[in-house]
Design a protein around this motif. Structure first.
Motif, PDB file in Angstrom:
ATOM      1  N   GLU A 144       0.807  -1.220   0.000  1.00  0.00           N
ATOM      2  CA  GLU A 144       0.000   0.000   0.000  1.00  0.00           C
ATOM      3  C   GLU A 144       0.839   1.269   0.000  1.00  0.00           C
ATOM      4  O   GLU A 144       0.290   2.376  -0.079  1.00  0.00           O
ATOM      5  CB  GLU A 144      -0.918   0.008   1.231  1.00  0.00           C
ATOM      6  N   ASP A 145       2.162   1.117   0.098  1.00  0.00           N
ATOM      7  CA  ASP A 145       3.059   2.274   0.112  1.00  0.00           C
ATOM      8  C   ASP A 145       2.726   3.216   1.267  1.00  0.00           C
ATOM      9  O   ASP A 145       2.601   4.431   1.083  1.00  0.00           O
ATOM     10  CB  ASP A 145       2.959   3.029  -1.216  1.00  0.00           C
ATOM     11  N   ARG A 146       2.547   2.638   2.452  1.00  0.00           N
ATOM     12  CA  ARG A 146       2.172   3.455   3.599  1.00  0.00           C
ATOM     13  C   ARG A 146       3.104   3.144   4.762  1.00  0.00           C
ATOM     14  O   ARG A 146       3.722   2.074   4.826  1.00  0.00           O
ATOM     15  CB  ARG A 146       0.719   3.198   3.996  1.00  0.00           C
ATOM     16  N   PRO A 147       3.215   4.060   5.739  1.00  0.00           N
ATOM     17  CA  PRO A 147       4.151   3.854   6.849  1.00  0.00           C
ATOM     18  C   PRO A 147       3.658   2.815   7.841  1.00  0.00           C
ATOM     19  O   PRO A 147       2.464   2.497   7.923  1.00  0.00           O
ATOM     20  CB  PRO A 147       4.235   5.239   7.500  1.00  0.00           C
ATOM     21  N   LEU A 148       4.593   2.303   8.605  1.00  0.00           N
ATOM     22  CA  LEU A 148       4.310   1.342   9.662  1.00  0.00           C
ATOM     23  C   LEU A 148       5.379   1.535  10.729  1.00  0.00           C
ATOM     24  O   LEU A 148       6.568   1.511  10.431  1.00  0.00           O
ATOM     25  CB  LEU A 148       4.361  -0.091   9.115  1.00  0.00           C
ATOM     26  N   SER A 149       4.959   1.737  11.975  1.00  0.00           N
ATOM     27  CA  SER A 149       5.902   1.948  13.064  1.00  0.00           C
ATOM     28  C   SER A 149       5.603   1.000  14.215  1.00  0.00           C
ATOM     29  O   SER A 149       4.448   0.650  14.447  1.00  0.00           O
ATOM     30  CB  SER A 149       5.844   3.400  13.568  1.00  0.00           C
ATOM     31  N   PHE A 150       6.657   0.589  14.898  1.00  0.00           N
ATOM     32  CA  PHE A 150       6.538  -0.309  16.043  1.00  0.00           C
ATOM     33  C   PHE A 150       7.036   0.403  17.301  1.00  0.00           C
ATOM     34  O   PHE A 150       7.998   1.169  17.257  1.00  0.00           O
ATOM     35  CB  PHE A 150       7.385  -1.569  15.856  1.00  0.00           C
ATOM     36  N   ILE A 151       6.387   0.090  18.421  1.00  0.00           N
ATOM     37  CA  ILE A 151       6.883   0.502  19.738  1.00  0.00           C
ATOM     38  C   ILE A 151       7.133  -0.768  20.537  1.00  0.00           C
ATOM     39  O   ILE A 151       6.217  -1.568  20.755  1.00  0.00           O
ATOM     40  CB  ILE A 151       5.866   1.373  20.503  1.00  0.00           C
ATOM     41  N   ALA A 152       8.363  -0.975  20.951  1.00  0.00           N
ATOM     42  CA  ALA A 152       8.693  -2.082  21.852  1.00  0.00           C
ATOM     43  C   ALA A 152       8.763  -1.512  23.259  1.00  0.00           C
ATOM     44  O   ALA A 152       9.368  -0.459  23.489  1.00  0.00           O
ATOM     45  CB  ALA A 152      10.016  -2.725  21.460  1.00  0.00           C
ATOM     46  N   VAL A 153       8.124  -2.189  24.204  1.00  0.00           N
ATOM     47  CA  VAL A 153       8.035  -1.695  25.580  1.00  0.00           C
ATOM     48  C   VAL A 153       8.536  -2.774  26.541  1.00  0.00           C
ATOM     49  O   VAL A 153       8.138  -3.941  26.434  1.00  0.00           O
ATOM     50  CB  VAL A 153       6.581  -1.321  25.950  1.00  0.00           C
ATOM     51  N   ARG A 154       9.388  -2.360  27.469  1.00  0.00           N
ATOM     52  CA  ARG A 154       9.826  -3.276  28.524  1.00  0.00           C
ATOM     53  C   ARG A 154       9.451  -2.667  29.871  1.00  0.00           C
ATOM     54  O   ARG A 154       9.803  -1.520  30.158  1.00  0.00           O
ATOM     55  CB  ARG A 154      11.327  -3.520  28.450  1.00  0.00           C
ATOM     56  N   ALA A 155       8.708  -3.423  30.682  1.00  0.00           N
ATOM     57  CA  ALA A 155       8.224  -2.941  31.972  1.00  0.00           C
ATOM     58  C   ALA A 155       9.002  -3.593  33.095  1.00  0.00           C
ATOM     59  O   ALA A 155       8.942  -4.815  33.283  1.00  0.00           O
ATOM     60  CB  ALA A 155       6.736  -3.245  32.119  1.00  0.00           C
ATOM     61  N   ASN A 156       9.736  -2.788  33.846  1.00  0.00           N
ATOM     62  CA  ASN A 156      10.472  -3.268  35.011  1.00  0.00           C
ATOM     63  C   ASN A 156      10.007  -2.522  36.250  1.00  0.00           C
ATOM     64  O   ASN A 156       9.372  -1.465  36.144  1.00  0.00           O
ATOM     65  CB  ASN A 156      11.980  -3.067  34.835  1.00  0.00           C
ATOM     66  N   SER A 157      10.316  -3.037  37.408  1.00  0.00           N
ATOM     67  CA  SER A 157       9.952  -2.330  38.631  1.00  0.00           C
ATOM     68  C   SER A 157      10.755  -1.043  38.718  1.00  0.00           C
ATOM     69  O   SER A 157      11.907  -0.971  38.296  1.00  0.00           O
ATOM     70  CB  SER A 157      10.207  -3.203  39.862  1.00  0.00           C
TER      71      SER A 157
END
Length: 453
Positions: free
Chosen positions: A315-328
């Protein structure tokens, strides 16, 4: 939208289109111009724009209609026409939106953004259903038409112009409710759903301004279109009302049937948006959900990220990822017990899908490691979303124990936008790498390996 989401503007007078083009560029939507209908068709063939804006001031009604039909035959993109102020109403169904001159740049940009966002939502819902099918899971057919009854709220003093507009909407089988004060209006908005709101600014701007601003501060009402009924001969606050979040301006000098059609168009878009949101819920199949959080699991993640990467390229469109790490959090006086930390991470994951857009794909990769895939979003938009997620987490306490002690989580986020030719799994590896975690490229017989925590 990224630099790939070009907006084509067709019209002989480039100076008249310049303010709209400049505002589109400012919002991250590059523009291409065509001086005639023939040039616009050629540009669509070569450049594959994401949307088309036709200046009907320079192109005859027949040529504008033919141009729209020709473009639609080649690509499913929204077509918006800027209609002459003194012309008869535009042909029905010939365009996705009709804006009568004079058109404020923010007005045109808002319509383009809404159309592009709605297109991404529909495509992602269909893609998600296809991914489930590849996993052997059949889901109900998606109904994103939003073809039920439309409800419109009119707010302000009674006026002959409103009565005429109400009759035109009634002829279109739209349910119209009138509220003469803002207090009554918000009572109605609290009790039932409306697909559009018309605000009377014929005599006094302030009530319409206040209500419009209040709508945009309310998460439940944020996307409800707000249309301003005004008299162009005495209304000089277009910049301010669009800055407050207005969706459209309705002139009392325009034909009532045309104004009603513009209300119906925006209301229908809202109804379709709600239908697509409902479709996302309907295709949440338990077999691909993580039991602890309700997010998608690793198997669904691996299959769907591959499909999302392919769709973004196609589709010639953007795609972005967010990787999240949850620690205390480092602010904790004592490190929480492993089971309490696990509960805290699960509670955060359960909250996560409510912090992103309906079309965003949220998955749990492992204990404390999450992913949000954002179709149609560039890196900057993903970074803003990551900041919002971290801010909400910072203000939250999780996993309260019998003594009333809770866990504070510290979020570490990494953002990556898809590069040309990059697959979904490659993009995932890059985002995960930003957290300091090793590559998660699947091994034979394994979707996304464990051991990320």
């Amino acid at each position: 939208m990224s630099k790939l989401a070009r907006i084509l503007l067709a019209g002989a007078d480039q100076k008249r289109l310049l303010p709209i083009a400049s505002r589109l560029e400012e919002t991250g939507l590059p523009t291409v111009t065509a001086g005639s209908a023939a040039a616009a068709v050629a540009a669509c063939e070569d450049l594959h724009p994401a949307a088309l804006i036709i200046d009907g001031q320079d192109i005859t009604a027949d040529d504008a209609t033919r141009l729209s039909a020709a473009v639609r035959r080649r690509a499913a993109i929204p077509v918006i026409v800027l209609w002459p102020a003194d012309a008869p109403p535009a042909p029905e169904t010939a365009f996705d939106a009709v804006l009568r001159h004079p058109v404020h740049p923010a007005q045109a940009v808002s319509r383009v953004q809404n159309a592009l966002r709605h297109g991404v939502m529909k495509q992602e819902a269909a893609l998600r259903q296809q991914t489930l099918s590849t996993l052997g899971i059949q889901t109900p057919d998606i109904d994103a038409s939003g073809q039920g009854a439309l409800n419109v709220l009119f707010v302000g003093e009674a006026d002959p112009a409103f009565m005429g507009l109400r009759n035109a909407l009634g002829a279109a089988r739209v349910n119209v409710v009138a509220a003469f004060t803002s207090f009554t209006a918000f009572d109605y908005l609290h009790d039932r759903n409306f697909h559009a709101i018309v605000l009377n600014a014929l005599k006094n701007n302030e009530p319409a301004f206040t209500i419009c601003s209040a709508l945009r501060r309310n998460s439940r009402l944020f996307h409800v279109p707000a249309l301003i009924l005004h008299d162009p001969s005495r209304f000089d606050a277009a910049d301010e009302i669009f800055a407050r979040g207005a969706s459209d301006l309705l002139s009392v000098q325009a034909p009532e049937t045309e104004s009603a059609d513009r209300i119906v168009t925006l209301a229908r878009e809202r109804a379709e948006g709600l239908a697509v949101r409902n479709a996302f819920e309907c295709i949440r199949e338990g077999r691909v959900l993580d039991a602890g959080t309700g997010l998608f699991n690793r198997d669904m993640c691996a299959a769907h990220l591959k499909a999302m990467g392919e769709a973004a390229g196609r589709e010639d469109r953007p795609l972005s990822f967010i990787a999240v790490r949850a620690n205390s959090s480092a602010l904790e006086h004592a490190r929480p017990a492993p089971d309490q930390l696990a509960r805290a991470r699960n509670e955060f994951g359960s909250m996560l899908r409510y912090l992103v857009r309906p079309e965003d794909f949220a998955a749990r990769l492992d204990s404390g490691v999450f992913l949000i895939a954002m179709p149609g979003a560039v890196e900057g938009e993903a970074e803003e979303a990551a900041k919002r997620i971290s801010m909400v987490s910072d203000c939250s306490a999780f996993a309260e124990d019998s003594r009333g002690d809770t866990v504070r989580l510290r979020m570490r986020c990494a953002v990556a936008e898809r590069q040309p030719g990059e697959t979904g799994i490659q993009l995932l590896n890059r985002a995960i790498g930003g957290l300091g975690i090793a590559s998660v490229t699947p091994r034979p017989g394994e979707s996304v390996p464990t051991g990320l925590a």
